[in-house]
Write a protein that holds these residues in place. Structure first.
Motif, PDB file in Angstrom:
ATOM      1  N   LYS A 539       0.834  -1.209   0.000  1.00  0.00           N
ATOM      2  CA  LYS A 539       0.000   0.000   0.000  1.00  0.00           C
ATOM      3  C   LYS A 539       0.871   1.263   0.000  1.00  0.00           C
ATOM      4  O   LYS A 539       0.605   2.225  -0.719  1.00  0.00           O
ATOM      5  N   GLU A 540       1.916   1.237   0.799  1.00  0.00           N
ATOM      6  CA  GLU A 540       2.825   2.389   0.873  1.00  0.00           C
ATOM      7  C   GLU A 540       3.526   2.602  -0.467  1.00  0.00           C
ATOM      8  O   GLU A 540       3.683   3.734  -0.939  1.00  0.00           O
ATOM      9  N   GLY A 541       3.961   1.512  -1.085  1.00  0.00           N
ATOM     10  CA  GLY A 541       4.635   1.610  -2.376  1.00  0.00           C
ATOM     11  C   GLY A 541       3.704   2.155  -3.464  1.00  0.00           C
ATOM     12  O   GLY A 541       4.109   2.976  -4.294  1.00  0.00           O
ATOM     13  N   LEU A 542       2.448   1.701  -3.459  1.00  0.00           N
ATOM     14  CA  LEU A 542       1.485   2.191  -4.443  1.00  0.00           C
ATOM     15  C   LEU A 542       1.232   3.683  -4.266  1.00  0.00           C
ATOM     16  O   LEU A 542       1.155   4.445  -5.236  1.00  0.00           O
ATOM     17  N   ALA A 543       1.084   4.113  -3.016  1.00  0.00           N
ATOM     18  CA  ALA A 543       0.806   5.523  -2.746  1.00  0.00           C
ATOM     19  C   ALA A 543       2.003   6.417  -3.090  1.00  0.00           C
ATOM     20  O   ALA A 543       1.837   7.520  -3.612  1.00  0.00           O
ATOM     21  N   LYS A 544       3.213   5.921  -2.799  1.00  0.00           N
ATOM     22  CA  LYS A 544       4.410   6.733  -2.996  1.00  0.00           C
ATOM     23  C   LYS A 544       4.863   6.748  -4.451  1.00  0.00           C
ATOM     24  O   LYS A 544       5.201   7.807  -5.005  1.00  0.00           O
ATOM     25  N   GLU A 545       4.882   5.564  -5.085  1.00  0.00           N
ATOM     26  CA  GLU A 545       5.426   5.442  -6.438  1.00  0.00           C
ATOM     27  C   GLU A 545       4.406   5.740  -7.527  1.00  0.00           C
ATOM     28  O   GLU A 545       4.779   6.137  -8.636  1.00  0.00           O
ATOM     29  N   LEU A 546       3.122   5.554  -7.228  1.00  0.00           N
ATOM     30  CA  LEU A 546       2.081   5.735  -8.252  1.00  0.00           C
ATOM     31  C   LEU A 546       0.976   6.656  -7.737  1.00  0.00           C
ATOM     32  O   LEU A 546      -0.187   6.250  -7.637  1.00  0.00           O
ATOM     33  N   PRO A 547       1.307   7.881  -7.433  1.00  0.00           N
ATOM     34  CA  PRO A 547       0.321   8.775  -6.824  1.00  0.00           C
ATOM     35  C   PRO A 547      -0.812   9.182  -7.772  1.00  0.00           C
ATOM     36  O   PRO A 547      -1.916   9.482  -7.327  1.00  0.00           O
ATOM     37  N   GLY A 548      -0.562   9.226  -9.060  1.00  0.00           N
ATOM     38  CA  GLY A 548      -1.589   9.666 -10.007  1.00  0.00           C
ATOM     39  C   GLY A 548      -2.520   8.572 -10.464  1.00  0.00           C
ATOM     40  O   GLY A 548      -3.477   8.817 -11.214  1.00  0.00           O
ATOM     41  N   MET A 549      -2.275   7.335 -10.041  1.00  0.00           N
ATOM     42  CA  MET A 549      -3.086   6.194 -10.476  1.00  0.00           C
ATOM     43  C   MET A 549      -4.314   6.050  -9.581  1.00  0.00           C
ATOM     44  O   MET A 549      -4.220   6.088  -8.360  1.00  0.00           O
ATOM     45  N   THR A 550      -5.484   5.893 -10.202  1.00  0.00           N
ATOM     46  CA  THR A 550      -6.709   5.629  -9.449  1.00  0.00           C
ATOM     47  C   THR A 550      -6.674   4.182  -8.972  1.00  0.00           C
ATOM     48  O   THR A 550      -6.438   3.275  -9.767  1.00  0.00           O
ATOM     49  N   LYS A 551      -6.910   3.979  -7.674  1.00  0.00           N
ATOM     50  CA  LYS A 551      -6.795   2.636  -7.104  1.00  0.00           C
ATOM     51  C   LYS A 551      -8.102   2.236  -6.418  1.00  0.00           C
ATOM     52  O   LYS A 551      -8.634   3.000  -5.610  1.00  0.00           O
ATOM     53  N   ILE A 552      -8.591   1.073  -6.793  1.00  0.00           N
ATOM     54  CA  ILE A 552      -9.811   0.519  -6.188  1.00  0.00           C
ATOM     55  C   ILE A 552      -9.429  -0.787  -5.503  1.00  0.00           C
ATOM     56  O   ILE A 552      -8.911  -1.710  -6.157  1.00  0.00           O
ATOM     57  N   ILE A 553      -9.674  -0.872  -4.213  1.00  0.00           N
ATOM     58  CA  ILE A 553      -9.268  -2.048  -3.441  1.00  0.00           C
ATOM     59  C   ILE A 553     -10.499  -2.716  -2.842  1.00  0.00           C
ATOM     60  O   ILE A 553     -11.201  -2.127  -2.020  1.00  0.00           O
ATOM     61  N   VAL A 554     -10.760  -3.926  -3.290  1.00  0.00           N
ATOM     62  CA  VAL A 554     -11.822  -4.749  -2.693  1.00  0.00           C
ATOM     63  C   VAL A 554     -11.159  -5.602  -1.627  1.00  0.00           C
ATOM     64  O   VAL A 554     -10.153  -6.270  -1.900  1.00  0.00           O
ATOM     65  N   ALA A 555     -11.702  -5.574  -0.424  1.00  0.00           N
ATOM     66  CA  ALA A 555     -11.020  -6.268   0.671  1.00  0.00           C
ATOM     67  C   ALA A 555     -12.010  -6.856   1.658  1.00  0.00           C
ATOM     68  O   ALA A 555     -13.177  -6.454   1.728  1.00  0.00           O
ATOM     69  N   GLN A 556     -11.503  -7.829   2.429  1.00  0.00           N
ATOM     70  CA  GLN A 556     -12.251  -8.388   3.547  1.00  0.00           C
ATOM     71  C   GLN A 556     -11.757  -7.792   4.861  1.00  0.00           C
ATOM     72  O   GLN A 556     -12.509  -7.673   5.830  1.00  0.00           O
ATOM     73  N   ARG A 557     -10.473  -7.386   4.876  1.00  0.00           N
ATOM     74  CA  ARG A 557      -9.877  -6.835   6.082  1.00  0.00           C
ATOM     75  C   ARG A 557      -9.947  -5.317   6.055  1.00  0.00           C
ATOM     76  O   ARG A 557      -9.595  -4.684   5.049  1.00  0.00           O
ATOM     77  N   ILE A 558     -10.376  -4.740   7.144  1.00  0.00           N
ATOM     78  CA  ILE A 558     -10.457  -3.282   7.226  1.00  0.00           C
ATOM     79  C   ILE A 558      -9.073  -2.649   7.145  1.00  0.00           C
ATOM     80  O   ILE A 558      -8.912  -1.547   6.612  1.00  0.00           O
TER      81      ILE A 558
END
Length: 604
Positions: A539-558
């Motif tokens: 999650k940290e890598g996605l936020a830091k390295e790909l800030p302009g990318m729209t991200k949709i996360i389907v999850a079971q864990r909060i």
């Protein structure tokens, strides 16, 4: 037949040459009995040795020419049959690639495999094995009947009795065997389904010690195939005893009446011998033709099954994207005056292909159900928006249609009504190729292909450099285990990635998606097999390295989505609430239940 002949056009030359060789071979074979009659009636009767040798040489020449033509026919027929089979397989496989999930669900995977393999092989064998008797028998039959009447018209009347008997028997057999062939191919579908399920879930079968149960289940469908095949072929083989009955009855009749004619001098022995040869050729032609008819009956059943695939219209098309015509609709159910296209009206002036720029997404009163006849919608009145570069989490109880919702974005399924827009344009205005190339999706069921780790990663970007691959793997935390593999990036993965763990497989799939450099990244419960520490790093890598990318996360864990810009709570296919972690934890009952249950379970 018109549709079938389309696939034969590429092999027209081989087909024509094969037919010419077959007909020429037949003519030369039919000449041989006439030469034999001359040897008996003239050469032997007059004791003319030179005449006998000359006619014998003519017979040898005819036989050699027939042999040569038969060899050529075999080569041309093999090229024609195998070529047409390959063309049909290629067309069928290509058509399958255009199918949406709903099209594939209609047939089932095992049935599609059978239609692509067994059914095509049946047609291929019918061409290879049926062309010679199919084109040979009519010519042989009519020429032999003509020559038989020329030798002795009165004796040839026996054909008028034998032929109708065989025709009636053949009609009875074909009428009853055709539905059995259809049942037999369906039985093959069931056998393939059981085999596929067993091999795909072999670890589960062994873990639960259910081998005996699976063997019993397979024996049932295998026995059903055996019984159906036995019924079909036991009925089909009645053709042989019927033919032999008529053939021997005809021969006895000819020997009886022909012998009397020879005795009173109205017919020569050589003529009777020649006449018998032609009788056997006529009856053999009828037999060959009946076998061809049975082959044709079976191949017709297979062609019908193949045609169902070839004629299936894909539910999802690019017509609207290609035409750029915003007025095009396809007559699907429409809510709030929002139309969905499938191309019932097409403009003659194609627009430039629309390109995705930023990746902002909007759902506008979206409804969806898998089948039009279904009573209830799987998703109902879904409306929300995602700004470019935002991260949105989707949470909800099991069965709340979270995965279904995200599968609508890249048009793996088409909405039943309503509208989904990206960058302000309805998604059906983008071509499927561009839309899906701009959206990377890591599905709930992770899939790796046989080949090396690097080859699997290159699915994301074929021409990716090693630097790009390593960067994507760093974000997905693949670099934490890649060095422990035997050959690093060149390590061979078994089918489905069986020699890596579930967590490693998920991280490889995430790295593959990141390598696409998409505008939208969808993670459908794709970190469920990794620990929370590794998930936090991803999650940290996605936020830091790909800030302009729209991200949709389907999850079971909060923990997977608690830092998202907004969290969408789904319940029974409807939006229950939208907000951030703090607000939802204070106000939303479903979110609170999930949060505290996971906290008690040690997940938070």
């Amino acid at each position: 037949m018109k549709k079938f002949l389309v696939y034969a056009r590429g092999y027209k030359k081989e087909l024509i040459l094969a037919i010419i060789c077959i007909e020429a071979e037949t003519v030369f074979e039919l000449i041989i009995p006439m030469i034999m009659a001359d040897i008996i009636d003239v050469g032997i009767a007059n004791r003319d040795r030179s005449y006998i040798l000359l006619k014998g040489l003519q017979m040898v020449v005819c036989a050699v020419i027939s042999l040569f033509l038969g060899n050529l026919y075999a080569r041309f027929t093999a090229a024609c049959g195998n070529g047409i089979g390959a063309s049909i397989r290629a067309a069928e496989f290509q058509k399958m690639q255009t199918f949406s999930f709903s099209n594939t669900d209609k047939f089932s995977t095992p049935s599609l495999v059978t239609r692509l393999t067994s059914d095509v092989t049946t047609i291929q064998n019918s061409i290879t094995n049926g062309m010679r008797p199919g084109f040979r028998s009519p010519v042989m039959m009519f020429i032999a009947i003509f020559l038989s009447f020329r030798i002795n018209g009165a004796l040839a009347v026996v054909f008028l009795i034998a032929a109708p008997i065989l025709g009636i028997v053949l009609f009875f057999i074909v009428k009853n065997v055709r539905p059995l062939y259809a049942r037999m191919q369906s039985a093959v579908d069931y056998v393939n389904r059981i085999i596929q399920e067993n091999l795909a879930a072999i670890r589960v079968v062994k873990a639960y010690v259910r081998e005996d149960y699976e063997i019993t289940k397979f024996e049932e469908v295998n026995q059903n195939l055996k019984n159906t095949s036995e019924k079909a072929f036991s009925l089909a083989v009645l053709n042989m005893p019927a033919f032999q009955f008529v053939m021997y009855g005809t021969i006895l009749s000819i020997l009886w009446f022909g012998g009397n004619l020879v005795a009173i001098g109205d017919m020569k022995v050589g003529s009777l011998t020649s006449f018998l040869s032609y009788v056997l050729q006529v009856l053999n032609s009828l037999m060959m033709f009946s076998n061809v008819f049975l082959l044709f009956t079976r191949s017709l059943t297979s062609w019908k099954r193949i045609s169902e695939v070839l004629e299936e219209e894909p539910d999802i098309t690019d017509d609207r994207a290609i035409t750029g015509d915003r007025s095009v609709t396809d007559g699907l159910a429409v809510a709030d005056d929002v139309a969905i296209t499938n191309g019932s009206s097409i403009s003659n002036n194609p627009a430039k292909e629309l390109e995705m720029k930023s990746g902002s997404i909007s759902f506008d009163h979206v409804y969806f159900k898998y089948k039009e006849a279904a009573r209830e919608y799987v998703l109902s009145d879904i409306s929300f928006s995602i700004e470019s570069g935002q991260t949105i989490g989707i949470l909800g109880p099991t069965g709340s249609s979270k995965s279904t919702l995200v599968q609508l974005i890249p048009r793996l399924y088409d909405v039943t009504s309503g509208n989904i827009s990206i960058d302000g344009h309805p998604i059906y205005e983008y071509t499927q190729r561009h839309l899906r190339d701009s959206i990377a999706m890591v599905l709930q069921k992770n899939t790796l292909f046989s080949g090396t780790v690097k080859e699997n990663l290159l699915w994301g970007k074929e021409d990716a450099t090693m630097e790009e691959i390593e960067s994507a793997c760093h974000i997905a935390c693949v670099d934490e285990f890649i060095d422990r593999l035997d050959k690093g990036y060149d390590t061979e993965l078994g089918q489905g990635g069986v020699n890596v763990s579930g967590g490693q497989k998920q991280r490889l799939c995430i790295a593959r998606a990141i390598l696409k450099a998409p505008k939208v990244l969808i993670l459908d419960d794709s970190t469920s097999a990794v620990d929370t520490a590794t998930e936090a790093k991803i999650k940290e890598g996605l936020a830091k390295e790909l800030p302009g990318m729209t991200k949709i996360i389907v999850a079971q864990r909060i923990t997977s989505i608690m830092d998202a810009d907004q969290i969408l709570i789904l319940d029974d296919g409807k939006i229950n609430a939208i907000g951030i972690h703090k607000t939802l934890l204070e106000e939303n009952e479903i979110y609170q239940d999930i949060y505290y249950s996971q906290q008690q379970g040690g997940n938070l």
